[in-house]
Design an enzyme around this catalytic site. Structure first.
Site, PDB file in Angstrom:
ATOM      1  N   ASP A  47       0.825  -1.210   0.000  1.00 31.77           N
ATOM      2  CA  ASP A  47       0.000   0.000   0.000  1.00 31.77           C
ATOM      3  C   ASP A  47       0.860   1.262   0.000  1.00 31.77           C
ATOM      4  O   ASP A  47       1.952   1.271   0.574  1.00 31.77           O
ATOM      5  CB  ASP A  47      -0.917  -0.024   1.240  1.00 31.77           C
ATOM      6  N   GLY A  50      -0.219   5.450  -4.370  1.00 28.66           N
ATOM      7  CA  GLY A  50      -0.890   6.711  -4.694  1.00 28.66           C
ATOM      8  C   GLY A  50      -0.243   7.869  -3.950  1.00 28.66           C
ATOM      9  O   GLY A  50       0.034   8.929  -4.530  1.00 28.66           O
ATOM     10  N   ARG A  51       0.011   7.665  -2.639  1.00 29.72           N
ATOM     11  CA  ARG A  51       0.627   8.727  -1.845  1.00 29.72           C
ATOM     12  C   ARG A  51       2.056   8.995  -2.303  1.00 29.72           C
ATOM     13  O   ARG A  51       2.508  10.135  -2.315  1.00 29.72           O
ATOM     14  CB  ARG A  51       0.601   8.349  -0.352  1.00 29.72           C
ATOM     15  N   TRP A  52       2.754   7.947  -2.721  1.00 34.98           N
ATOM     16  CA  TRP A  52       4.127   8.128  -3.239  1.00 34.98           C
ATOM     17  C   TRP A  52       4.086   9.008  -4.494  1.00 34.98           C
ATOM     18  O   TRP A  52       4.884   9.929  -4.649  1.00 34.98           O
ATOM     19  CB  TRP A  52       4.732   6.762  -3.554  1.00 34.98           C
ATOM     20  N   HIS A  64       2.232   3.357  -9.330  1.00 31.57           N
ATOM     21  CA  HIS A  64       2.035   1.898  -9.380  1.00 31.57           C
ATOM     22  C   HIS A  64       3.226   1.232 -10.073  1.00 31.57           C
ATOM     23  O   HIS A  64       3.667   0.158  -9.674  1.00 31.57           O
ATOM     24  CB  HIS A  64       0.732   1.561 -10.097  1.00 31.57           C
ATOM     25  N   GLU A  94     -12.496  -4.580  -4.433  1.00 31.59           N
ATOM     26  CA  GLU A  94     -12.969  -3.208  -4.229  1.00 31.59           C
ATOM     27  C   GLU A  94     -12.203  -2.199  -5.097  1.00 31.59           C
ATOM     28  O   GLU A  94     -12.646  -1.058  -5.273  1.00 31.59           O
ATOM     29  CB  GLU A  94     -12.840  -2.810  -2.756  1.00 31.59           C
ATOM     30  N   ARG A  98     -12.031   2.327  -8.461  1.00 28.33           N
ATOM     31  CA  ARG A  98     -11.146   3.440  -8.838  1.00 28.33           C
ATOM     32  C   ARG A  98     -11.456   3.880 -10.284  1.00 28.33           C
ATOM     33  O   ARG A  98     -12.204   3.209 -10.990  1.00 28.33           O
ATOM     34  CB  ARG A  98      -9.699   3.008  -8.683  1.00 28.33           C
ATOM     35  N   LEU A 158       9.794 -21.479  -4.008  1.00 26.22           N
ATOM     36  CA  LEU A 158       8.913 -20.515  -3.340  1.00 26.22           C
ATOM     37  C   LEU A 158       7.493 -20.584  -3.891  1.00 26.22           C
ATOM     38  O   LEU A 158       7.295 -20.585  -5.112  1.00 26.22           O
ATOM     39  CB  LEU A 158       9.476 -19.096  -3.547  1.00 26.22           C
ATOM     40  N   ARG A 215       1.758  -4.670   6.225  1.00 24.48           N
ATOM     41  CA  ARG A 215       1.082  -3.668   5.385  1.00 24.48           C
ATOM     42  C   ARG A 215       1.905  -2.387   5.443  1.00 24.48           C
ATOM     43  O   ARG A 215       2.115  -1.837   6.534  1.00 24.48           O
ATOM     44  CB  ARG A 215      -0.346  -3.397   5.858  1.00 24.48           C
ATOM     45  N   LEU A 222      -6.993  -4.718   7.376  1.00 20.46           N
ATOM     46  CA  LEU A 222      -6.825  -5.876   6.492  1.00 20.46           C
ATOM     47  C   LEU A 222      -7.362  -5.627   5.089  1.00 20.46           C
ATOM     48  O   LEU A 222      -6.945  -6.287   4.139  1.00 20.46           O
ATOM     49  CB  LEU A 222      -7.556  -7.092   7.067  1.00 20.46           C
TER      50      LEU A 222
HETATM   51  C1  IPE Z   1      -5.677  -2.801  -0.352  1.00 18.92           C
HETATM   52  O1  IPE Z   1      -5.312  -1.483  -0.421  1.00 18.92           O
HETATM   53  C2  IPE Z   1      -5.584  -3.452  -1.700  1.00 18.92           C
HETATM   54  C3  IPE Z   1      -4.255  -3.600  -2.257  1.00 18.92           C
HETATM   55  C4  IPE Z   1      -3.122  -3.216  -1.709  1.00 18.92           C
HETATM   56  C5  IPE Z   1      -4.219  -4.259  -3.527  1.00 18.92           C
HETATM   57  P1  IPE Z   1      -6.367  -0.310  -0.632  1.00 18.92           P
HETATM   58  O2  IPE Z   1      -5.560   0.935  -0.671  1.00 18.92           O
HETATM   59  O3  IPE Z   1      -7.232  -0.599  -1.783  1.00 18.92           O
HETATM   60  O4  IPE Z   1      -7.242  -0.408   0.686  1.00 18.92           O
HETATM   61  P2  IPE Z   1      -8.082   0.695   1.468  1.00 18.92           P
HETATM   62  O5  IPE Z   1      -9.043   1.281   0.492  1.00 18.92           O
HETATM   63  O6  IPE Z   1      -7.102   1.724   1.948  1.00 18.92           O
HETATM   64  O7  IPE Z   1      -8.724  -0.037   2.596  1.00 18.92           O
HETATM   65  C1  IPE Z   2      -1.702   0.177  -3.333  1.00 23.46           C
HETATM   66  O1  IPE Z   2      -1.442   1.546  -3.420  1.00 23.46           O
HETATM   67  C2  IPE Z   2      -1.833  -0.470  -4.667  1.00 23.46           C
HETATM   68  C3  IPE Z   2      -3.188  -0.903  -5.016  1.00 23.46           C
HETATM   69  C4  IPE Z   2      -4.243  -0.755  -4.283  1.00 23.46           C
HETATM   70  C5  IPE Z   2      -3.341  -1.544  -6.287  1.00 23.46           C
HETATM   71  P1  IPE Z   2      -2.609   2.601  -3.382  1.00 23.46           P
HETATM   72  O2  IPE Z   2      -2.938   3.017  -4.754  1.00 23.46           O
HETATM   73  O3  IPE Z   2      -3.746   2.118  -2.556  1.00 23.46           O
HETATM   74  O4  IPE Z   2      -1.860   3.790  -2.615  1.00 23.46           O
HETATM   75  P2  IPE Z   2      -2.519   4.863  -1.661  1.00 23.46           P
HETATM   76  O5  IPE Z   2      -3.177   4.138  -0.538  1.00 23.46           O
HETATM   77  O6  IPE Z   2      -3.505   5.644  -2.489  1.00 23.46           O
HETATM   78  O7  IPE Z   2      -1.363   5.704  -1.231  1.00 23.46           O
HETATM   79 MG    MG Z   3      -4.160   2.324  -0.560  1.00 20.79          MG
END
Ligand code: IPE
Ligand code: IPE
Ligand code: MG
Length: 271
Positions: A47, A50-52, A64, A94, A98, A158, A215, A222
């Site tokens: 996770d 997006g913030r990066w 990504h 979920e 996006r 693995l 995480r 989770l």
């Molecule tokens: C969980 O992260 C899904 C993946 C890392 C693939 P999200 O960023 O989608 O989860 P929420 O929305 O913060 O719970």
């Molecule tokens: C996790 O990074 C990757 C996926 C969910 C596919 P995010 O895209 O959720 O990153 P944040 O949470 O927006 O920073």
């Molecule tokens: Mg996220």
């Protein structure tokens, strides 16, 4: 084994932020080695892409893409360490919520990742398994994932599980339906359904439960990942965003795992 203090665990965590602490930390991790136990099964919620991207004023898809660089390194490191199974959360049920642009970028990355990595993974004897509903994916992605599973299906190294179009609740519903069908067909009595029966109908059948769940990005939830398999997992939540997460950060999470006192509801044996 004596329980190691939470203060020590905090010191390990602190190693990720304090400059010049790295050398000291590696000494501390070395000191842990004789007692630290490696997890058999590590699960990672990758996770923070997006913030990066936002932090670096780049597009989300660039974030990504950077995340897949981390992914490569972490898979390699897991293999080098000899850990039995690694489950990575790549795309949740979920995540379809996006934008079409972001979903499209993620789908393209799936194709790119397998195109560039499959030869090396196969050479390294890695066995790939996709967790999730492949039928719900576009045809190209579905075929690529099926081919990766087929090609590496007999490998014995693995166990690399990649969760794509995966949801923990959907997985449990699928298991319940399959078991109900067996009961309906008279092949199984309702009273013979056990925890093992349920495990056997999950994507992860035959694999040990998750020992360590990591995480990144500081989020502590989770998000529907491996709900059944994480029942007794130890959780570690590094602050680093996934594209910044390094093998050294991974080592620190593993060291933290080694300090945890896992009781599974029982009591530690008297020393
Ligand atoms: C969980 O992260 C899904 C993946 C890392 C693939 P999200 O960023 O989608 O989860 P929420 O929305 O913060 O719970
Ligand atoms: C996790 O990074 C990757 C996926 C969910 C596919 P995010 O895209 O959720 O990153 P944040 O949470 O927006 O920073
Ligand atoms: Mg996220």
């Amino acid at each position: 084994m004596a329980a190691i203090s939470h203060e020590f665990e905090n010191q390990i965590h602190a190693g990720k932020t304090e400059a010049g602490f790295g050398c000291y930390m590696s000494e501390r991790i070395k000191a842990l080695e004789p007692i630290a136990k490696l997890p058999r099964h590590v699960a990672i919620i990758m996770d923070g892409n997006g913030r990066w991207a936002r932090k670096h004023k780049l597009s989300i898809s660039r974030g990504h893409r950077q995340g897949t660089e981390t992914l490569r390194e972490i898979i390699r490191h897991t293999d080098d360490l000899g850990i039995q199974a690694l489950s990575l959360y790549a795309f949740s049920t979920e995540n379809w919520n996006r934008s079409a642009e972001e979903v499209g970028a993620l789908m393209q990355l799936i194709l790119d990742f397998f195109a560039s990595e499959i030869d090396e993974l196969d050479e390294k004897n890695v066995r790939i398994l996709i967790l999730g509903d492949k039928a719900g994916l576009p045809e190209k992605q579905r075929k690529t994932l099926e081919e990766a599973e087929r090609r590496t299906g007999k490998n014995t190294g693995l166990r690399l599980n990649i969760a794509v179009n995966y949801g923990g609740r959907a997985e449990l519903v699928k298991a319940a339906r399959e078991i109900a069908e067996l009961v309906k067909a008279g092949e199984l009595a309702a009273e013979d359904i056990t925890e093992e029966t349920l495990s056997d109908h999950l994507y992860t059948r035959g694999l040990p439960d998750v020992d360590l769940l990591i995480r990144t990005s500081g989020e502590m939830r989770l998000s529907n990942f491996l709900l059944y398999q994480n029942a007794y997992a130890e959780f570690v939540f590094p602050e680093k965003l996934w594209p910044d997460f390094t093998p050294e950060d991974y080592d620190r999470a593993l060291a933290v795992f080694g300090t945890r006192d896992r009781r599974f509801g029982g009591r530690e044996k008297e020393a």
